[in-house]
Scaffold this motif. Structure first.
Motif, PDB file in Angstrom:
ATOM      1  N   ASN A  62       9.807  86.238  31.536  1.00  5.10           N
ATOM      2  CA  ASN A  62      10.691  87.313  31.088  1.00  5.10           C
ATOM      3  C   ASN A  62      11.736  86.762  30.137  1.00  5.10           C
ATOM      4  O   ASN A  62      12.187  85.629  30.266  1.00  5.10           O
ATOM      5  N   TYR A  63      12.151  87.600  29.184  1.00  2.00           N
ATOM      6  CA  TYR A  63      13.205  87.225  28.245  1.00  2.00           C
ATOM      7  C   TYR A  63      14.534  87.803  28.722  1.00  2.00           C
ATOM      8  O   TYR A  63      14.610  88.981  29.069  1.00  2.00           O
ATOM      9  N   LEU A  64      15.542  86.962  28.748  1.00  2.00           N
ATOM     10  CA  LEU A  64      16.875  87.385  29.148  1.00  2.00           C
ATOM     11  C   LEU A  64      17.855  87.085  28.032  1.00  2.00           C
ATOM     12  O   LEU A  64      17.873  85.978  27.497  1.00  2.00           O
ATOM     13  N   VAL A  65      18.659  88.080  27.681  1.00  2.00           N
ATOM     14  CA  VAL A  65      19.743  87.866  26.729  1.00  2.00           C
ATOM     15  C   VAL A  65      20.987  87.511  27.530  1.00  2.00           C
ATOM     16  O   VAL A  65      21.422  88.282  28.381  1.00  2.00           O
ATOM     17  N   LYS A  66      21.540  86.328  27.269  1.00  2.00           N
ATOM     18  CA  LYS A  66      22.631  85.814  28.086  1.00  2.00           C
ATOM     19  C   LYS A  66      23.815  85.425  27.202  1.00  2.00           C
ATOM     20  O   LYS A  66      23.643  85.074  26.033  1.00  2.00           O
ATOM     21  N   ARG A  67      24.984  85.487  27.769  1.00  2.00           N
ATOM     22  CA  ARG A  67      26.165  85.042  27.033  1.00  2.00           C
ATOM     23  C   ARG A  67      26.148  83.526  26.902  1.00  2.00           C
ATOM     24  O   ARG A  67      25.612  82.813  27.763  1.00  2.00           O
ATOM     25  N   MET A  68      26.735  83.023  25.834  1.00  2.00           N
ATOM     26  CA  MET A  68      26.865  81.590  25.659  1.00  2.00           C
ATOM     27  C   MET A  68      27.862  81.046  26.678  1.00  2.00           C
ATOM     28  O   MET A  68      28.845  81.722  27.029  1.00  2.00           O
ATOM     29  N   PRO A  69      27.619  79.816  27.185  1.00  2.00           N
ATOM     30  CA  PRO A  69      28.570  79.233  28.138  1.00  2.00           C
ATOM     31  C   PRO A  69      29.991  79.205  27.575  1.00  2.00           C
ATOM     32  O   PRO A  69      30.207  78.890  26.405  1.00  2.00           O
ATOM     33  N   GLY A  70      30.939  79.567  28.419  1.00  2.00           N
ATOM     34  CA  GLY A  70      32.346  79.503  28.032  1.00  2.00           C
ATOM     35  C   GLY A  70      32.836  80.647  27.184  1.00  2.00           C
ATOM     36  O   GLY A  70      33.968  80.617  26.696  1.00  2.00           O
ATOM     37  N   THR A  71      32.008  81.707  27.006  1.00  2.00           N
ATOM     38  CA  THR A  71      32.429  82.825  26.148  1.00  2.00           C
ATOM     39  C   THR A  71      32.675  84.108  26.924  1.00  2.00           C
ATOM     40  O   THR A  71      32.945  85.149  26.318  1.00  2.00           O
ATOM     41  N   GLY A  72      32.589  84.075  28.260  1.00  2.00           N
ATOM     42  CA  GLY A  72      32.689  85.306  29.037  1.00  2.00           C
ATOM     43  C   GLY A  72      33.971  86.072  28.804  1.00  2.00           C
ATOM     44  O   GLY A  72      33.957  87.311  28.729  1.00  2.00           O
ATOM     45  N   ASP A  73      35.108  85.357  28.661  1.00  2.00           N
ATOM     46  CA  ASP A  73      36.378  86.065  28.500  1.00  2.00           C
ATOM     47  C   ASP A  73      36.607  86.549  27.076  1.00  2.00           C
ATOM     48  O   ASP A  73      37.604  87.226  26.807  1.00  2.00           O
ATOM     49  N   ARG A  74      35.686  86.258  26.146  1.00  2.00           N
ATOM     50  CA  ARG A  74      35.791  86.788  24.782  1.00  2.00           C
ATOM     51  C   ARG A  74      35.188  88.188  24.673  1.00  2.00           C
ATOM     52  O   ARG A  74      35.471  88.910  23.715  1.00  2.00           O
ATOM     53  N   HIS A  75      34.356  88.561  25.624  1.00  2.00           N
ATOM     54  CA  HIS A  75      33.738  89.887  25.597  1.00  2.00           C
ATOM     55  C   HIS A  75      34.758  90.947  26.027  1.00  2.00           C
ATOM     56  O   HIS A  75      35.746  90.650  26.704  1.00  2.00           O
ATOM     57  N   PRO A  85      38.985  84.897  32.454  1.00  2.00           N
ATOM     58  CA  PRO A  85      39.257  83.497  32.119  1.00  2.00           C
ATOM     59  C   PRO A  85      39.116  82.629  33.362  1.00  2.00           C
ATOM     60  O   PRO A  85      39.598  82.997  34.441  1.00  2.00           O
ATOM     61  N   PRO A  86      38.443  81.481  33.262  1.00  2.00           N
ATOM     62  CA  PRO A  86      38.168  80.675  34.459  1.00  2.00           C
ATOM     63  C   PRO A  86      39.413  80.189  35.181  1.00  2.00           C
ATOM     64  O   PRO A  86      39.371  79.946  36.387  1.00  2.00           O
ATOM     65  N   GLU A  87      40.545  80.084  34.463  1.00  2.00           N
ATOM     66  CA  GLU A  87      41.756  79.598  35.121  1.00  2.00           C
ATOM     67  C   GLU A  87      42.337  80.602  36.105  1.00  2.00           C
ATOM     68  O   GLU A  87      43.230  80.270  36.898  1.00  2.00           O
ATOM     69  N   LEU A  88      41.860  81.850  36.088  1.00  2.00           N
ATOM     70  CA  LEU A  88      42.363  82.850  37.028  1.00  2.00           C
ATOM     71  C   LEU A  88      41.770  82.704  38.424  1.00  2.00           C
ATOM     72  O   LEU A  88      42.303  83.263  39.384  1.00  2.00           O
ATOM     73  N   SER A  89      40.649  82.001  38.563  1.00  2.00           N
ATOM     74  CA  SER A  89      39.996  81.871  39.860  1.00  2.00           C
ATOM     75  C   SER A  89      39.794  80.400  40.183  1.00  2.00           C
ATOM     76  O   SER A  89      40.250  79.516  39.457  1.00  2.00           O
ATOM     77  N   GLY A  90      39.049  80.132  41.241  1.00  2.00           N
ATOM     78  CA  GLY A  90      38.813  78.752  41.652  1.00  2.00           C
ATOM     79  C   GLY A  90      37.643  78.087  40.970  1.00  2.00           C
ATOM     80  O   GLY A  90      37.307  76.950  41.293  1.00  2.00           O
TER      81      GLY A  90
END
Length: 378
Positions: A62-75, A85-90
Motif C-alpha cells: 500500500n502507498y501512504l502519504v506521510k508528513r516529513m519527520p519534524g514537520t508536524g507542527d508546521r501543518h 510542537p514536541p517540546e509541549l509533551s514528553g
C-alpha cells in the motif's frame, strides 16, 4: 502517519501531486500517488498556502502519504498531519534517539528499554518500570509507558473531533493500534509481530478467537537460538484478583485466562500505580489500559514480566487526574476539537499542557488543566 484520517473527523487536506490538486477521496488519487512514488516525486500538503512537503512510503503493498519527520507542527491545526510542537509533551527527549523516522522505508525505528525475549533457564524477573526524568535519562530508550504513549499518539487516539462521538469502540482502538505498530520496527522485527491486542470477544466466535490466540502464544513459546520470545500486551484490564498463588490480572475480551502476577510484582504494582488505580476505581466510565511484556510457559499460560498502566476516559482519551477527566468531558460536551498531550517518561512533577485546541483557525492553543473555563470560551 497517513494524511487520511482513520476515523470520521478532521477533513483530509488537499494534496498537490505533480501539478494536480487532489483529495484522498478524489477519483484517480491512488493512481496519482503510485505514479508519483515511481517517479520519486514528493507531494505537498496544501493545508497552508505555501504548501508543506510530504513523502510517499510503500508498506505491505500500500502507498501512504506521510508528513516529513519534524514537520508536524508546521501543518495547520485542523490538518490530520498536524502534531503539536514536541517540546509541549514528553516526546521531545526521545526523538532522534529512541524514535527515528526513516522516510526512505516509511518505517519508524524504536529503541526499547526492556527485553522482548528470555532464556527459559532464567526466569525473567518481574518488575515495574521506573519513570525517568528528562534530566536523568541518558540511554534514550523507550520505557513501557513511553511506548504505550507513542502508540496511542500514532494511532491518533489522542486526537478528538466531534465526529468521533460514538465511533470509538475497543474494536476501533485495536485496529488503529495495530495499524500504527505495522509501521514500526523494534529489535530488528516488526513491532506488530510482537504485539498482542485482544480481539473483541464474541460468544459466537469464541472458539475461533481462542484457537487464533493459542496458535499465536504457541509460536511465541517456541525456542529460537536458545531464547523464547516474549509478547507485548496492550489490553483493557477488567480486574486484579487473588489467585491460588499470588494474583492474576483478568483482561477484558480474554475471559478464560488469567495473566499471572508474582506476589512481589503485585505489591509493587499497587504502590507504584496508586494514582491510576484510584482514578479507575473512582470513576465507572474510565478504562484501565495495561501494557506488559509476558512469557508463555509450556502449558500455554501467560506470566507477566513487566508492566505499566494508563487510565483513559470513556472515549479512550488518556487522563491522569480527575481534573484531566473533567476538562476533557467539558470540551467533548461543547464539541471542541483537540489533541491530548502525553507525558511519556517525564516525571509527574514536570508541568506540561493537558492538550492543544485545534479548532481555533491557524493558531493552536495549549491548555492546562486549570484553564478549563478559559478553554471553553476560546
Amino acid at each position: 502517519m497517513s494524511t487520511i484520517a482513520t476515523e470520521m473527523g478532521p477533513k483530509a487536506s488537499v494534496l498537490e501531486l505533480e501539478g494536480l490538486r487532489l483529495l484522498p477521496t478524489s477519483p484517480g488519487f491512488a493512481a496519482a500517488v503510485a505514479h508519483a512514488y515511481g517517479r520519486q516525486r514528493r507531494p505537498r500538503c496544501l493545508c497552508r498556502p505555501e504548501g508543506i512537503e510530504m513523502y510517499i512510503a510503500r508498506l505491505a503493498g500500500n502507498y501512504l502519504v506521510k508528513r516529513m519527520p519534524g514537520t508536524g507542527d508546521r501543518h495547520a491545526p485542523a490538518c490530520p498531519s498536524y502534531e503539536p510542537p514536541p517540546e509541549l509533551s514528553g516526546i521531545r527527549p526521545l526523538l532522534g534517539s529512541a524514535i527515528k523516522e526513516d522516510p526512505c522505508s516509511g518505517k519508524t525505528l524504536l529503541k526499547l528499554g526492556f527485553p522482548l525475549s528470555r532464556r527459559p533457564a532464567n526466569t525473567t524477573p518481574s518488575r515495574l518500570p521506573s519513570v525517568a526524568s528528562t534530566a536523568s535519562s541518558s540511554t534514550h530508550r523507550l520505557s513501557l509507558r513511553a511506548l504505550l504513549h507513542y502508540l496511542w499518539d500514532q494511532a491518533e487516539l489522542t486526537r478528538w473531533h466531534p465526529g468521533f462521538e460514538g465511533r470509538r469502540s475497543w474494536g476501533a482502538v485495536r485496529r488503529q493500534l495495530l495499524q500504527a505498530a505495522s509501521r514500526m520496527l523494534a529489535c530488528g522485527e516488526a513491532l506488530s509481530s510482537k504485539l498482542d491486542v485482544p480481539e473483541p470477544f464474541s460468544v459466537e466466535q469464541a472458539d475461533a478467537i481462542r484457537a487464533r490466540r493459542h496458535a499465536r502464544w504457541a509460536e511465541a513459546a517456541r525456542l529460537r537460538t536458545g531464547e523464547a520470545s516474549m509478547l507485548l500486551l496492550i489490553a483493557e484490564a477488567k480486574e486484579i484478583v487473588p489467585a491460588r498463588h499470588g494474583h492474576k490480572l483478568v483482561i477484558k475480551h480474554v475471559p478464560d485466562v488469567g495473566f499471572a502476577l508474582e506476589p512481589s510484582l503485585y505489591h509493587r504494582l499497587v504502590t507504584r500505580f496508586e494514582p491510576e488505580l484510584t482514578l479507575w476505581s473512582a470513576a465507572d466510565d474510565t478504562h484501565l489500559i495495561i501494557i506488559a511484556t509476558f512469557g508463555i510457559g509450556p502449558e500455554l499460560l501467560p506470566h507477566i514480566a513487566e508492566l505499566s498502566l494508563m487510565t483513559v476516559d470513556q472515549h479512550w482519551l488518556p487522563v491522569e487526574t480527575m481534573g484531566d477527566k473533567q476538562l476533557l468531558e467539558t470540551l467533548v460536551r461543547t464539541r471542541r476539537s483537540f489533541l491530548r498531550l502525553l507525558r511519556y517518561d517525564l516525571s509527574p512533577d514536570t508541568q506540561i499542557p493537558a492538550l492543544v485546541l485545534t479548532d481555533r483557525g491557524d493558531v493552536p492553543e495549549p491548555v492546562f488543566v486549570e484553564d478549563c473555563d478559559n478553554a471553553i470560551s476560546l
